[in-house]
Design a protein around this motif. Structure first.
Motif, mmCIF file in Angstrom:
data_model
loop_
_atom_site.group_PDB
_atom_site.id
_atom_site.type_symbol
_atom_site.label_atom_id
_atom_site.label_comp_id
_atom_site.label_asym_id
_atom_site.label_seq_id
_atom_site.Cartn_x
_atom_site.Cartn_y
_atom_site.Cartn_z
ATOM 1 N N ASN A 191 0.842 -1.186 0.000
ATOM 2 C CA ASN A 191 0.000 0.000 0.000
ATOM 3 C C ASN A 191 0.883 1.242 0.000
ATOM 4 N N ASP A 192 0.259 2.423 -0.052
ATOM 5 C CA ASP A 192 1.036 3.652 -0.200
ATOM 6 C C ASP A 192 1.939 3.918 0.997
ATOM 7 N N TYR A 193 1.501 3.543 2.203
ATOM 8 C CA TYR A 193 2.354 3.718 3.385
ATOM 9 C C TYR A 193 3.635 2.899 3.237
ATOM 10 N N ALA A 194 3.506 1.624 2.883
ATOM 11 C CA ALA A 194 4.681 0.765 2.746
ATOM 12 C C ALA A 194 5.586 1.258 1.626
ATOM 13 N N GLN A 195 4.994 1.750 0.538
ATOM 14 C CA GLN A 195 5.804 2.288 -0.549
ATOM 15 C C GLN A 195 6.625 3.483 -0.079
ATOM 16 N N ALA A 196 5.982 4.403 0.648
ATOM 17 C CA ALA A 196 6.687 5.597 1.107
ATOM 18 C C ALA A 196 7.755 5.244 2.139
ATOM 19 N N ARG A 197 7.468 4.264 2.962
ATOM 20 C CA ARG A 197 8.385 3.918 4.050
ATOM 21 C C ARG A 197 9.597 3.124 3.560
ATOM 22 N N SER A 204 -4.628 -18.726 6.141
ATOM 23 C CA SER A 204 -4.255 -19.734 5.150
ATOM 24 C C SER A 204 -2.947 -20.401 5.565
ATOM 25 N N PRO A 205 -2.913 -21.727 5.632
ATOM 26 C CA PRO A 205 -1.658 -22.409 5.984
ATOM 27 C C PRO A 205 -0.597 -22.301 4.895
ATOM 28 N N ASP A 206 -0.988 -21.822 3.709
ATOM 29 C CA ASP A 206 -0.033 -21.721 2.600
ATOM 30 C C ASP A 206 0.755 -20.414 2.609
ATOM 31 N N LEU A 207 0.400 -19.491 3.492
ATOM 32 C CA LEU A 207 1.066 -18.199 3.519
ATOM 33 C C LEU A 207 1.995 -18.088 4.723
ATOM 34 N N CYS A 208 3.151 -17.467 4.503
ATOM 35 C CA CYS A 208 4.154 -17.259 5.550
ATOM 36 C C CYS A 208 4.224 -15.770 5.875
ATOM 37 N N TYR A 209 4.499 -15.461 7.140
ATOM 38 C CA TYR A 209 4.534 -14.081 7.610
ATOM 39 C C TYR A 209 5.841 -13.804 8.339
ATOM 40 N N GLN A 210 6.352 -12.601 8.156
ATOM 41 C CA GLN A 210 7.504 -12.118 8.906
ATOM 42 C C GLN A 210 7.204 -10.702 9.376
ATOM 43 N N PRO A 211 7.048 -10.482 10.692
ATOM 44 C CA PRO A 211 6.782 -9.119 11.186
ATOM 45 C C PRO A 211 7.876 -8.170 10.732
ATOM 46 N N LEU A 212 7.465 -7.002 10.278
ATOM 47 C CA LEU A 212 8.391 -6.072 9.649
ATOM 48 C C LEU A 212 8.439 -4.737 10.380
ATOM 49 N N LEU A 213 7.279 -4.161 10.651
ATOM 50 C CA LEU A 213 7.182 -2.834 11.246
ATOM 51 C C LEU A 213 6.021 -2.797 12.230
ATOM 52 N N GLU A 214 6.144 -1.932 13.226
ATOM 53 C CA GLU A 214 5.009 -1.578 14.066
ATOM 54 C C GLU A 214 4.813 -0.078 13.948
ATOM 55 N N LEU A 273 15.741 -10.892 -1.156
ATOM 56 C CA LEU A 273 14.929 -9.681 -1.157
ATOM 57 C C LEU A 273 14.244 -9.485 0.190
ATOM 58 N N ARG A 274 13.771 -10.573 0.797
ATOM 59 C CA ARG A 274 13.144 -10.443 2.113
ATOM 60 C C ARG A 274 14.137 -9.927 3.142
ATOM 61 N N ARG A 275 15.381 -10.418 3.083
ATOM 62 C CA ARG A 275 16.406 -9.928 4.019
ATOM 63 C C ARG A 275 16.679 -8.439 3.801
ATOM 64 N N GLU A 276 16.740 -8.013 2.545
ATOM 65 C CA GLU A 276 17.010 -6.609 2.257
ATOM 66 C C GLU A 276 15.888 -5.719 2.791
ATOM 67 N N ILE A 277 14.648 -6.122 2.559
ATOM 68 C CA ILE A 277 13.515 -5.315 3.016
ATOM 69 C C ILE A 277 13.474 -5.278 4.554
ATOM 70 N N ALA A 278 13.725 -6.413 5.187
ATOM 71 C CA ALA A 278 13.717 -6.448 6.652
ATOM 72 C C ALA A 278 14.809 -5.565 7.221
ATOM 73 N N ALA A 279 15.981 -5.547 6.599
ATOM 74 C CA ALA A 279 17.074 -4.699 7.083
ATOM 75 C C ALA A 279 16.708 -3.216 6.958
ATOM 76 N N ILE A 280 16.062 -2.841 5.868
ATOM 77 C CA ILE A 280 15.643 -1.451 5.695
ATOM 78 C C ILE A 280 14.590 -1.077 6.724
ATOM 79 N N ALA A 281 13.639 -1.973 6.972
ATOM 80 C CA ALA A 281 12.579 -1.681 7.939
ATOM 81 C C ALA A 281 13.127 -1.508 9.362
ATOM 82 N N SER A 282 14.200 -2.223 9.690
ATOM 83 C CA SER A 282 14.734 -2.164 11.047
ATOM 84 C C SER A 282 15.762 -1.065 11.227
ATOM 85 N N ALA A 283 16.157 -0.404 10.135
ATOM 86 C CA ALA A 283 17.160 0.654 10.239
ATOM 87 C C ALA A 283 16.578 1.856 10.948
ATOM 88 N N PRO A 284 17.399 2.633 11.676
ATOM 89 C CA PRO A 284 16.894 3.839 12.352
ATOM 90 C C PRO A 284 16.298 4.819 11.354
#
Length: 303
Positions: free
Chosen positions: A106-112, A160-170, A292-303
């Motif tokens: 969504n637009d929030y995730a794109q901007a962030r 859905s048991p077919d989908l995996c989740y990784q918490p990214l941001l609060e 790609l998941r590692r890269e996005i997670a690293a960006i989300a956790s950066a100050p």
């Protein structure tokens, strides 16, 4: 006419998949590292096999027919399973990779996330491309399963048991209004919040937003005068009106530096909204998507 699968060249399905995603002959040819005449010839052969036009030429490119849209779901699944079976542990080298990833944000995730992610790709993976879109709630789960989406970044949860989740941001929700709005003096109360008119985003396919869930639990009513499709227009609207908007803090603080608006805490208890990476379990071991998941997670956790 019944299709003879044994006589079908599987390379035609790769061409079809590229054309469905690019909807342009030239771009599909570049993606496949083929000449444009070769792609045109492959499409003509596939049309003869299926006895179906598949695409209609328009001013905007090649518009898929309804048969092509339904066929693409099965083709994407088949190509993914074939790739996983033939080369399940192929190493992903970012610097040399030539790959397109399709993401729903969504637009929030794109901007962030996208500004830093774009810089990161330029630095370490210049051949990696992103196709980012914003999808409805129902489409995200279906297209992840069909292989038409590689990743989603969203606050939604699908049972859905077919989908995996990784918490990214609060992200905490806050209220914004024009800088001299009387409802903010001395601070925004729940009574003032309910008395004011609001600009808001609608629910997504019957799924209430985190804010609507909180307001419903607290039996708080908002008077929404304007619905907009995304968060990014809300600060521009409240800066020039008496409307209030409730948005993620990140966006509020970003626009507060650019517009004559101010921020107030939401005048009721609300837990932070959790935003997660979402992917299909079939993609769990895909090396490119792991990277790609590692890269996005690293960006989300950066100050």
């Amino acid at each position: 006419m019944k299709l003879n699968v044994q006589r079908l060249d599987l390379n035609l399905l790769r061409v079809f998949d590229a054309l469905m995603q690019e909807q342009n002959l030239s771009r599909a040819a570049v993606r496949l590292n083929l000449s444009q005449p070769a792609v045109s010839n492959a499409l003509a052969r596939l049309r003869r096999h299926l006895d179906e036009p598949l695409f209609i030429r328009t001013a905007r490119g090649m518009q898929p027919t309804s048969r092509a849209l339904s066929l693409h779901v099965a083709v994407r699944q088949a190509l993914h399973l074939l790739q996983q079976g033939l080369d399940p542990a192929a190493a992903f080298e970012p610097a040399a990779a030539q790959q397109l990833f399709t993401l729903s944000m969504n637009d929030y995730a794109q901007a962030r996330l996208l500004p830093a992610l774009s810089r990161r790709l330029q630095q370490v993976a210049p051949g990696v491309r992103l196709a980012v879109r914003s999808d409805s709630a129902d489409a995200i789960a279906a297209w992840l399963g069909a292989g038409m989406l590689d990743l989603a970044v969203d606050y939604l949860y699908f049972d859905s048991p077919d989908l995996c989740y990784q918490p990214l941001l609060e992200e905490q929700l806050v209220v914004i209004g024009r800088r001299d709005h009387p409802a903010f003096a001395p601070e925004l109360s729940l009574e003032a919040y309910q008395a004011c008119l609001h600009v808001a985003i609608p629910d997504r396919g019957g799924r209430g937003s985190p804010l609507e869930i909180v307001l419903g639990s607290a039996k708080v009513q908002r008077q929404v005068q304007v619905f907009v499709p995304n968060y990014l227009s809300i600060p521009l609207i409240v800066a020039q009106s008496d409307l209030l908007g409730t948005v993620p803090r990140y966006l509020a603080e970003h626009f507060c530096a650019l517009l004559p608006i101010r921020i107030a805490s939401l005048p009721l208890l609300a837990a932070p909204v959790q935003v997660s990476l979402i992917w299909h379990r079939q993609q769990q071991q895909a090396p490119g998507l792991q990277w790609l998941r590692r890269e996005i997670a690293a960006i989300a956790s950066a100050p």
